[in-house]
Design a protein around this motif. Structure first.
Motif, PDB file in Angstrom:
ATOM      1  N   SER A 188       4.677  -0.531   2.746  1.00  0.00           N
ATOM      2  CA  SER A 188       4.642   0.423   1.639  1.00  0.00           C
ATOM      3  C   SER A 188       3.278   0.640   1.001  1.00  0.00           C
ATOM      4  N   VAL A 189       2.340  -0.309   1.159  1.00  0.00           N
ATOM      5  CA  VAL A 189       1.090  -0.111   0.423  1.00  0.00           C
ATOM      6  C   VAL A 189       0.280   1.019   1.036  1.00  0.00           C
ATOM      7  N   VAL A 190      -0.365   1.760   0.149  1.00  0.00           N
ATOM      8  CA  VAL A 190      -1.204   2.877   0.572  1.00  0.00           C
ATOM      9  C   VAL A 190      -2.536   2.725  -0.148  1.00  0.00           C
ATOM     10  N   PRO A 191      -3.548   3.441   0.259  1.00  0.00           N
ATOM     11  CA  PRO A 191      -4.821   3.355  -0.476  1.00  0.00           C
ATOM     12  C   PRO A 191      -4.615   3.731  -1.938  1.00  0.00           C
ATOM     13  N   LYS A 192      -5.343   3.038  -2.782  1.00  0.00           N
ATOM     14  CA  LYS A 192      -5.129   3.188  -4.206  1.00  0.00           C
ATOM     15  C   LYS A 192      -5.319   4.628  -4.671  1.00  0.00           C
ATOM     16  N   GLU A 193      -6.275   5.333  -4.029  1.00  0.00           N
ATOM     17  CA  GLU A 193      -6.543   6.691  -4.496  1.00  0.00           C
ATOM     18  C   GLU A 193      -5.417   7.658  -4.126  1.00  0.00           C
ATOM     19  N   LYS A 194      -4.491   7.214  -3.276  1.00  0.00           N
ATOM     20  CA  LYS A 194      -3.421   8.107  -2.838  1.00  0.00           C
ATOM     21  C   LYS A 194      -2.095   7.853  -3.573  1.00  0.00           C
ATOM     22  N   VAL A 195      -2.068   6.858  -4.482  1.00  0.00           N
ATOM     23  CA  VAL A 195      -0.763   6.427  -5.000  1.00  0.00           C
ATOM     24  C   VAL A 195       0.018   7.538  -5.691  1.00  0.00           C
ATOM     25  N   THR A 196      -0.675   8.496  -6.281  1.00  0.00           N
ATOM     26  CA  THR A 196       0.060   9.547  -6.988  1.00  0.00           C
ATOM     27  C   THR A 196       0.245  10.802  -6.128  1.00  0.00           C
ATOM     28  N   ASN A 197      -0.242  10.744  -4.917  1.00  0.00           N
ATOM     29  CA  ASN A 197      -0.059  11.874  -4.004  1.00  0.00           C
ATOM     30  C   ASN A 197       1.253  11.674  -3.253  1.00  0.00           C
ATOM     31  N   LEU A 198       2.346  12.068  -3.888  1.00  0.00           N
ATOM     32  CA  LEU A 198       3.662  11.670  -3.405  1.00  0.00           C
ATOM     33  C   LEU A 198       3.985  12.275  -2.041  1.00  0.00           C
ATOM     34  N   ALA A 199       3.599  13.503  -1.814  1.00  0.00           N
ATOM     35  CA  ALA A 199       3.916  14.144  -0.544  1.00  0.00           C
ATOM     36  C   ALA A 199       3.210  13.415   0.596  1.00  0.00           C
ATOM     37  N   TRP A 200       1.947  13.080   0.379  1.00  0.00           N
ATOM     38  CA  TRP A 200       1.183  12.372   1.408  1.00  0.00           C
ATOM     39  C   TRP A 200       1.826  11.017   1.682  1.00  0.00           C
ATOM     40  N   VAL A 201       2.184  10.336   0.612  1.00  0.00           N
ATOM     41  CA  VAL A 201       2.760   9.004   0.770  1.00  0.00           C
ATOM     42  C   VAL A 201       4.075   9.088   1.531  1.00  0.00           C
ATOM     43  N   GLN A 202       4.884  10.096   1.188  1.00  0.00           N
ATOM     44  CA  GLN A 202       6.162  10.226   1.878  1.00  0.00           C
ATOM     45  C   GLN A 202       5.920  10.402   3.381  1.00  0.00           C
ATOM     46  N   ASP A 203       4.977  11.274   3.711  1.00  0.00           N
ATOM     47  CA  ASP A 203       4.637  11.500   5.123  1.00  0.00           C
ATOM     48  C   ASP A 203       4.227  10.212   5.802  1.00  0.00           C
ATOM     49  N   GLU A 204       3.294   9.531   5.144  1.00  0.00           N
ATOM     50  CA  GLU A 204       2.713   8.318   5.720  1.00  0.00           C
ATOM     51  C   GLU A 204       3.779   7.249   5.935  1.00  0.00           C
ATOM     52  N   LEU A 205       4.588   7.041   4.907  1.00  0.00           N
ATOM     53  CA  LEU A 205       5.576   5.967   5.022  1.00  0.00           C
ATOM     54  C   LEU A 205       6.646   6.321   6.047  1.00  0.00           C
ATOM     55  N   THR A 206       7.002   7.586   6.120  1.00  0.00           N
ATOM     56  CA  THR A 206       7.978   8.000   7.127  1.00  0.00           C
ATOM     57  C   THR A 206       7.404   7.763   8.516  1.00  0.00           C
ATOM     58  N   LYS A 207       6.128   8.122   8.668  1.00  0.00           N
ATOM     59  CA  LYS A 207       5.458   7.923   9.960  1.00  0.00           C
ATOM     60  C   LYS A 207       5.506   6.440  10.351  1.00  0.00           C
ATOM     61  N   ARG A 208       5.189   5.601   9.393  1.00  0.00           N
ATOM     62  CA  ARG A 208       5.174   4.152   9.672  1.00  0.00           C
ATOM     63  C   ARG A 208       6.555   3.689  10.098  1.00  0.00           C
ATOM     64  N   LYS A 209       7.546   4.207   9.436  1.00  0.00           N
ATOM     65  CA  LYS A 209       8.898   3.784   9.717  1.00  0.00           C
ATOM     66  C   LYS A 209       9.296   4.221  11.123  1.00  0.00           C
ATOM     67  N   GLU A 210       8.933   5.459  11.453  1.00  0.00           N
ATOM     68  CA  GLU A 210       9.331   6.000  12.754  1.00  0.00           C
ATOM     69  C   GLU A 210       8.602   5.314  13.879  1.00  0.00           C
ATOM     70  N   THR A 211       7.312   5.095  13.692  1.00  0.00           N
ATOM     71  CA  THR A 211       6.534   4.521  14.785  1.00  0.00           C
ATOM     72  C   THR A 211       6.577   3.003  14.776  1.00  0.00           C
ATOM     73  N   GLY A 212       7.031   2.439  13.708  1.00  0.00           N
ATOM     74  CA  GLY A 212       7.070   0.980  13.632  1.00  0.00           C
ATOM     75  C   GLY A 212       5.699   0.370  13.496  1.00  0.00           C
ATOM     76  N   THR A 213       4.694   1.158  13.151  1.00  0.00           N
ATOM     77  CA  THR A 213       3.348   0.614  13.002  1.00  0.00           C
ATOM     78  C   THR A 213       2.981   0.561  11.526  1.00  0.00           C
ATOM     79  N   VAL A 214       1.896  -0.076  11.299  1.00  0.00           N
ATOM     80  CA  VAL A 214       1.403  -0.196   9.937  1.00  0.00           C
ATOM     81  C   VAL A 214       0.056   0.501   9.879  1.00  0.00           C
TER      82      VAL A 214
END
Lengths: 238, 1270
Positions: A188-214
């Protein structure tokens, strides 16, 4: 004896046993499903005073940063609800005139919707916002500042607030849900400067979940963490 | 009785009560129990108790029916009732998600407030006994929750007293005055408003303008506030003929008179001890460590003179001559118990010894001192006097201090001042600080003058401001009667007050946390007082605002305390700030720091030229012989509730009183001998006469004050003094002067509020206005045949193993052995290890170290191998772990023990420095939302305080114990915690930083943990103490009380509830009112019924500190995030006036706690249980005079340099192996060879021996090598 208990009654014990079993399963299953925060709390959407604050409009369409209103979220345990003065800063009489007419609806009915802000401001009274997210009293001081500074996005706990016309409870916020993340923060952790960029975070975390990578960014953030997030009782309960 | 020989305190018996001293069978049973007998049962017990008490009283066991009322029928009846009530209640509130509102700031947003984070402001608390304390207030979004000492203030230096800690409850007192009340002559009392008062006042006071205030009288408290003084001047300017009477309710004016004689000015003596220049301190009934205006500074300074770190360190020596048993007496190296008049005699005898030898100014009074006749008596030990004199002279100029207390006459204070001057102490170990005129005048005499004026009809309007003379004026004045004679009385007050109740106008005032003001501490430091919160019950005026209102032109005018204070400060700017310009920045600086630093230093005062007043005073001094039981002497003392103003603070009512550990009461205190002689000893105290006392063991009349009845029961006596008679319970206090009664003031309030009403007895009426001391003589005391319950916590939470839980040595022993360690070789187990000085005093010197056969990842003691070095095939590991297939387990181990990462928290408590004042207990209560439970609940052992301060006496003599010692005990956070393994729901588990966590929301209340805790530090919420109102009401109260028998005072006073409201189902009880809730610390859970709780090491502060440090990016040199030493303090450590408590990271090499934990005086409480506590206690070191010991206590003298109870034949030299065989019946111990062969060991009992054999065998089975380092 046979008069008292005719032959068909022989199946009754089986029927009762099956019934009891089924009932027990239903009861346990029902409890399992219905008596959890996942059922009770997700989707909680109280009516807010004055028709509420439209996060979809402000945070989504207008692109306002979360921290414009929740000013102390990086400095304090609480993500403070803005003071009336903050609302008034934009919604004060005649203050929105300069903004883009294509985004803002200046129809008299719409302007009247924010009248309650000006009223409260004039009386120096506060607006009784209803609380949506709340941890129990025995969970102490959920520290927003620590989580944000460690690269936890608003999205992870509150969902896509920027798409919610009326804010609702998006995640169960049960203890196991907390621990899921505390035991595997790299998901779940993302770069600090992105924490309020919810759309980006959603994309990123979904990607991680799908690919199983970090993500590489997550690795970087994890390195700066003091140590693994606490998963002991005393971190929250005292 | 044989275990007494093993005690680690001078080898003498150690006990907390008469029962424990005689170690009766009942006491053993009591000790084994988790809680006192009967506390787990509900109500029916009480009827049984009544019968039992009756039997005890009449000394007829047949009266106790023995029939148990706890039968099933009674139980069902009760439960049925409860269920019915609960059913009704359950129907009312639904099962809904709480709908919470968030209220934000609106238009005006305070700049500094960060929601969720506390802010700290400085202010000051005026003390009723003079001066003030500088405080730091924690506020949460404008709501003050906790008071702490201001670190910058020279008196507090970050520390606080029980009174300043508890004064926050004065703000949140639900029973305080909320609005003005007018006693309408026609209609009786009516609720009024300040506007009504202003309107009424403008008419009323106008009449006095023409008469220049004649007939107007003000009765105010003595105050150090410059603004109050300015307001006084305004009042007296407007009404020059008005009477201004400033009094202090508990004051002894003798010091002011005595110093006036000696110096020509009234002075206050203030301690100024320092390690460098204070060697000998002699106190004559002066309790400078507690309940004294300068207690914080004195305790800190005294602790500094007592601290021993190195074996070369010297200590000061304290001699105390006193009538009660006080904190100062308990801290003394030599203490003599004397009636108040005999304390004066002792001082005169000392002066007779000193005057010819000291020279200087003492020469002028030599003849006068010699002329004073001192009747001889057995009570005064001339040896002590002689030794005092010798040591005072030997100490050298300015190296000693003679202090005189409130029970002593003016002549004694004058004499002490002259002696101090002659010894060169003034300005060094003792300072004399001038009092101003208002402070210096005698309060009781001033009250007498006012009374005369009232009697003669000279007062038509009496304005009482902050005073409560109806309650606390001396009885001969009959102030209640006088007040009724005054046509108009106006009382300004904060808490509920008896005087306000009887007044025409009762006006609600503001507490010091709600208004602007200022105060001056005894050492002259000026502090502004700034409000922390707007007045809770607006409108309300502060004292200075009220005076400004009265002295102003128009009663309707607005008064602003801020402007009043600033005006006065601006007027004094030149003197205080050194300049008239630049007022604003300097004022802001003063507000920020809480004080003005540039107050001019005072020069030491010089004695009056010819000392003729001192001589005259000595000439007038007549000393009688020691009192007899027919005519007792009296010492009036202050207790935890002060002069009565803290009576409505539950925390202080439930804080055990010093010495007796009595709560919720102020029984008359007598020495055991006197109580027996007068036939008023408590029930179960089975001495019929003095002969029994002399030979208690032979007569075999075991004491059972605490164990025979369910509740300790006192006999009620009738006391007559100065023509006033009161009935009061009598309690015994070992170590008190014989034929002397201690009467504690401040109790017996009739209009204090739900908590304080009817608690104890008011002894103020027995005082007389003509005396200038808090002592009297001629008390007649006789038994009435009645009894009453007195609750004392001294036997609660008794730890087994009392012979070594408390450890004390004398300075020579520390000097000799302090730096040595002893190697313990145990042939049985083949283990070798070194133990320090403190551990050598206890069991570890003769029992083998405990090594767990389980590999405990938390073990971090010298006994454990470095966990990081453990190998997979380590033979010490249990076989299943050695199995290579358990690779994961081993890999985990290779990473190091759980306790190898910083921080690891630990605490030390230095018993040398602890004075037993109780500040830690109250600080903990304030910080951790700890509930107050009430008198009867406390009697059942249900008190909730997380830190208990155990009080021990030593020696065999109940009447005259050897010493009195204190040991604060809270959860010690064992690394091998016995509580954790028995919790069925994992509610108490270990954290990675060494904390023993208590998770309330998991706890199901089995109480197994409390049962398994050897320290008895776990507290159980038997009822909803934390969330329901103390002494509150409940639904259907009238109906229930109509049928319930009167159970007379179950929670606290019993004035407000006939039956225990705790027994009513929680939903029906009155919830805690909103005002009381405001005090609660938002960072700590308020616990509900059925939950276990205990010390958390202030985990909320630890977590907050960790978060702050992490956010600030604080790292050590290795790049690890750390909490630096001193970044935060735990609440008890923060409050402790003598710095006895140290807390920190025990893996930080630089931290203070690492040093104290490793110190040779540091030992683990009950360490032989292998619990591995994180809190260690430090051995008390005392500094007795060897010559006195040799003559008076040869037993202890023999141990002066040989503290180890196995006697002199064990030298204990470094490196020498020791093998001990304690337990042989005659007490002789033969040294044995260390050979590695099992020997016939006897430990404490045979059962343990068997277990140990099995243990050793198991080690062999596990192939753990013998003789190797474990």
């Amino acid at each position: 004896v046979s008069v008292l208990f005719p032959k068909w009654t022989n199946v009754l014990p089986t029927v009762f046993a099956m019934g009891a079993l089924g009932g027990a399963v239903a009861a346990i299953g029902g409890f399992w499903y219905y008596a959890t925060p996942k059922f009770w709390r997700v989707g909680y959407m109280p009516t807010q005073p004055g028709g509420g604050f439209n996060h979809q409009l402000h945070a989504g369409k207008l692109g306002m940063d979360c921290r414009y209103c929740h000013t102390k979220v990086e400095k304090s345990y609480e993500a403070n609800i803005p003071n009336v003065a903050t609302c008034y800063g934009c919604h004060g009489a005649g203050k929105l005139k300069k903004m883009d007419q294509s985004v803002i609806d200046y129809s008299p009915t719409h302007v009247a919707k924010t009248e309650f802000i000006r009223e409260a401001f004039a009386q120096d009274a506060s607006i009784p916002w209803r609380r949506v997210h709340k941890v129990p009293d025995y969970v102490h001081n959920f520290p927003h500042h620590v989580h944000l500074n460690a690269g936890m996005s608003c999205y992870s706990c509150h969902g896509r607030i920027d798409t919610m016309p009326v804010v609702f409870h998006a995640e169960p916020m049960s203890m196991s849900w907390c621990l899921d993340c505390h035991r595997a923060p790299e998901k779940s952790v993302v770069p600090k400067e992105k924490v309020t960029n919810l759309a980006w975070v959603q994309d990123e975390l979904t990607k991680r979940k799908e690919t199983g990578t970090v993500g590489v960014d997550a690795q970087r953030v994890l390195e700066t963490l003091q140590k693994a997030p606490p998963a002991n009782c005393g971190a929250c309960h005292y | 009785m044989t275990p007494r020989t093993l005690s680690a305190v001078h080898g003498q018996a150690v006990w907390r009560s008469a029962d424990e001293l005689w170690d009766s069978a009942q006491f053993r049973e009591h000790l084994e129990r988790e809680f006192p007998a009967g506390m787990s049962e509900l109500v029916m017990r009480e009827r049984q108790d009544l019968a039992k008490d009756a039997a005890l009283l009449k000394n007829d066991p047949t009266l106790a029916t023995g029939k148990s009322f706890e039968n099933r029928r009674e139980f069902l009846k009760l439960m049925g009732g409860s269920m019915a009530l609960a059913g009704i209640a359950a129907a009312v509130p639904g099962c809904r998600r709480p709908d919470q509102k968030i209220y934000t700031y609106s238009k005006v947003v305070p700049e500094e407030v960060v929601p969720g984070k506390p802010l700290y402001y400085v202010t000051a608390m005026p003390r009723f006994d003079g001066g003030c304390e500088g405080l730091l207030v924690e506020t949460h979004e404008g709501r003050p929750t906790k008071l702490e000492g201001n670190p910058l203030h020279p008196m507090n230096q970050g520390k606080s007293t029980i009174w300043s800690l508890a004064s926050i409850m004065e703000l949140y007192d639900p029973d305080r005055a909320k609005f003005p009340t007018f006693n309408n002559p026609q209609r009786g009392k009516v609720m009024a408003s300040w506007d009504d008062f202003r309107a009424w006042g403008s008419e009323h006071f106008k009449a006095y303008d023409a008469k220049q205030g004649e007939g107007l009288a003000f009765l105010v408290e003595k105050s150090s506030s410059p603004t109050r003084a300015a307001m006084r001047d305004r009042i007296l300017k407007k009404w020059p003929k008005a009477t201004w009477t400033a009094v202090s309710s508990s004051e002894a004016s003798a010091e002011s008179a005595g110093t006036l004689a000696a110096f020509g000015t009234s002075m206050r003596s203030v301690t100024n001890f320092a390690k460098a220049h204070t060697k000998t301190i002699v106190s004559f009934d002066r309790d400078f460590l507690q309940y004294h205006a300068t207690e914080l500074a004195s305790a800190r300074q005294f602790a500094a003179t007592r601290l021993v770190v190195e074996t070369s360190d010297e200590m000061s020596r304290l001699y105390v001559f006193e009538s009660s048993l006080t904190a100062t007496g308990a801290a003394a190296d030599h203490r003599m118990r004397l009636a108040p008049s005999r304390v004066t005699a002792a001082l005169v005898l000392l002066a007779k010894e000193l005057a010819p030898r000291v020279g200087g100014s003492a020469g002028a009074i030599k003849a006068a001192v010699d002329a004073v006749q001192v009747p001889s008596g057995d009570d005064i030990d001339q040896l002590l006097i002689n030794e005092c004199a010798t040591e005072l002279l030997a100490a050298g100029q300015g190296q000693s201090a003679i202090l005189v207390g409130s029970s002593q006459p003016a002549a004694a204070h004058a004499l002490a001042a002259v002696l101090n001057a002659a010894l060169g102490n003034i300005g060094k170990s003792v300072r004399y600080v001038a009092m101003d005129a208002e402070e210096a005048g005698p309060s009781t005499a001033r009250l007498g003058v006012l009374s005369e004026q009232i009697k003669s009809g000279g007062v038509s309007t009496l304005v009482c401001i902050g005073t409560n003379p109806v309650y606390d004026a001396p009885g001969d004045l009959d102030f209640a009667g006088l007040l009724a004679k005054v046509p108009t009385t106006i009382t300004w007050h904060v808490g509920a007050s008896e005087t306000a109740e009887a007044s025409t106008w009762s006006l609600n005032g503001t507490s010091f946390l709600e208004a602007w003001g200022d105060a001056k501490s005894i050492d002259g430091t000026l502090s502004p007082i700034q409000p922390m919160i707007a007045p809770l019950y607006e409108p309300a005026l502060s004292e200075i605002e009220f005076l400004a209102l009265l002295s102003g032109k128009e009663m309707s005018a607005k008064v602003d305390g801020y402007e009043l204070v600033r005006e006065v400060w601006r007027g004094n700017a030149k003197e205080w700030f050194g300049a008239i310009t630049d007022f604003e920045p300097k004022w802001r600086r003063a507000l920020h720091d809480g004080l003005v630093t540039s107050v001019a230093p005072t020069t030491p005062p010089a004695l009056a030229k010819d000392l003729k007043d001192v001589v005259a005073g000595l000439g007038a001094l007549t000393l009688g012989a020691a009192p007899s039981s027919g005519s007792l002497e009296v010492a009036f003392t202050l207790g935890n509730v002060g002069d009565g103003r803290f009576a409505n603070v539950g925390w202080l009512q439930e804080l055990p009183a010093f010495g007796t550990r009595v709560v919720w009461d102020n029984p008359v205190l007598l020495s055991p001998k006197t109580a027996v002689e007068l036939g008023v000893a408590p029930l179960g105290f089975k001495y019929q006469g003095a002969s029994d006392l002399a030979n208690p063991f032979e007569t075999n009349k075991l004491n059972a004050m605490y164990t025979e009845g369910t509740y300790p029961t006192a006999r009620v006596a009738e006391l007559t003094l100065n023509g006033k008679t009161v009935k009061a319970p009598v309690w015994i206090l070992p170590g008190m002067a014989d034929n002397t009664a201690v009467l504690m003031l401040g109790y017996g309030r009739t209009n204090a509020g739900l908590v304080g009403d009817g608690v104890g007895v008011n002894f103020s009426p027995m005082r007389k206005s003509s005396t200038s001391t808090l002592a009297d003589a001629g008390l007649k005391l006789s038994a009435t045949g009645e009894t009453t319950m007195v609750v004392s916590t001294q036997n609660h939470w008794t730890m087994d193993g009392k012979d070594s839980v408390l450890r004390a040595v004398d300075l020579p022993a520390w000097k000799k052995y302090g730096s040595q360690t002893q190697e313990i070789v145990d042939s049985f187990y083949g283990t070798k290890w070194n133990i320090n000085f403190a551990e050598r005093l206890g069991e570890l010197s003769h029992t083998p170290p405990n090594i767990s056969i389980y590999d405990n990842p938390y073990n971090r003691s010298p006994m454990d191998a470095d966990p990081t070095k453990k190998k997979a095939n380590d033979p010490r590991l249990p076989s299943n772990v050695r199995d290579p297939s358990q690779a994961a387990v081993i890999a985990n181990r290779e990473q190091g023990a759980a306790f190898s990462s910083r921080p690891q928290w630990g605490m030390t408590i230095d018993q040398t420095l602890c004075t037993g004042c109780g500040a830690c207990t109250i600080a903990c209560q304030a910080e951790n939302n700890i509930a107050v439970v009430g008198k009867k609940e406390t009697a059942k052992g249900r008190e909730m305080a997380w830190i208990r301060v155990d009080r021990y006496f030593t020696g065999d003599d109940l009447n005259n114990p050897g010493a009195c010692m204190h040991q604060p005990v809270a959860c010690v956070h064992c690394e091998n915690a016995p509580c954790e393994v028995v919790c069925p729901v994992n509610a108490t588990i270990h954290g990675p930083e060494g904390l023993n966590y208590m998770t309330y929301n998991r706890c199901i209340g089995t109480r197994y943990c409390a049962n398994n805790c050897p320290y008895k530090v776990r507290r159980y919420n038997w009822f909803d103490y934390g969330v329901t109102k103390f002494n509150g009401g409940y639904y259907f109260k009238d109906a229930v009380e109509a049928v319930a028998p009167d159970r007379g005072g179950i929670t606290g006073s019993g004035e407000h509830n006939k039956i225990n409201p705790n027994l009513i189902p929680p939903r029906l009880r009155d919830k805690l009112d909103e005002i009381s809730k405001m005090q609660k610390n938002p960072d700590v859970t308020v616990r509900s019924r059925g939950v276990m709780e205990k010390c958390t090491y202030c985990v909320q502060r630890i977590n907050a500190a960790k978060i702050e440090c992490k956010l600030a990016g604080l790292k050590d040199k290795d790049g690890h995030y750390v909490v630096p030493e001193g970044f935060f303090q735990v609440a008890c450590q923060q409050a402790c006036p003598s710095n006895a408590i140290v807390f920190g990271d025990i893996l930080d090499e630089q931290s203070k706690v690492t040093a104290t934990r490793r110190h040779a005086r540091s030992y683990a409480l009950l360490g032989y249980l292998n619990t591995r506590p994180r809190t260690s206690h430090m051995v008390r070191v005392m500094n007795p005079n060897p010559r006195i010991l040799q003559a008076r206590d040869p037993e202890r003298f023999a141990r002066l340099e040989e503290p180890f109870h196995h006697g002199a034949h064990h030298g204990g030299h470094e490196g020498e192996s020791h093998e001990h065989m304690p337990g042989s019946e005659d007490g002789t111990h033969e040294p044995a060879e260390s050979s590695g062969e099992p020997k016939a060991h006897t430990f404490f009992d045979t059962r343990k021996q068997r277990e140990d054999r099995g243990y050793a065998m198991s080690l062999r089975v596990l192939s753990i090598p013998q003789g190797g380092q474990a």
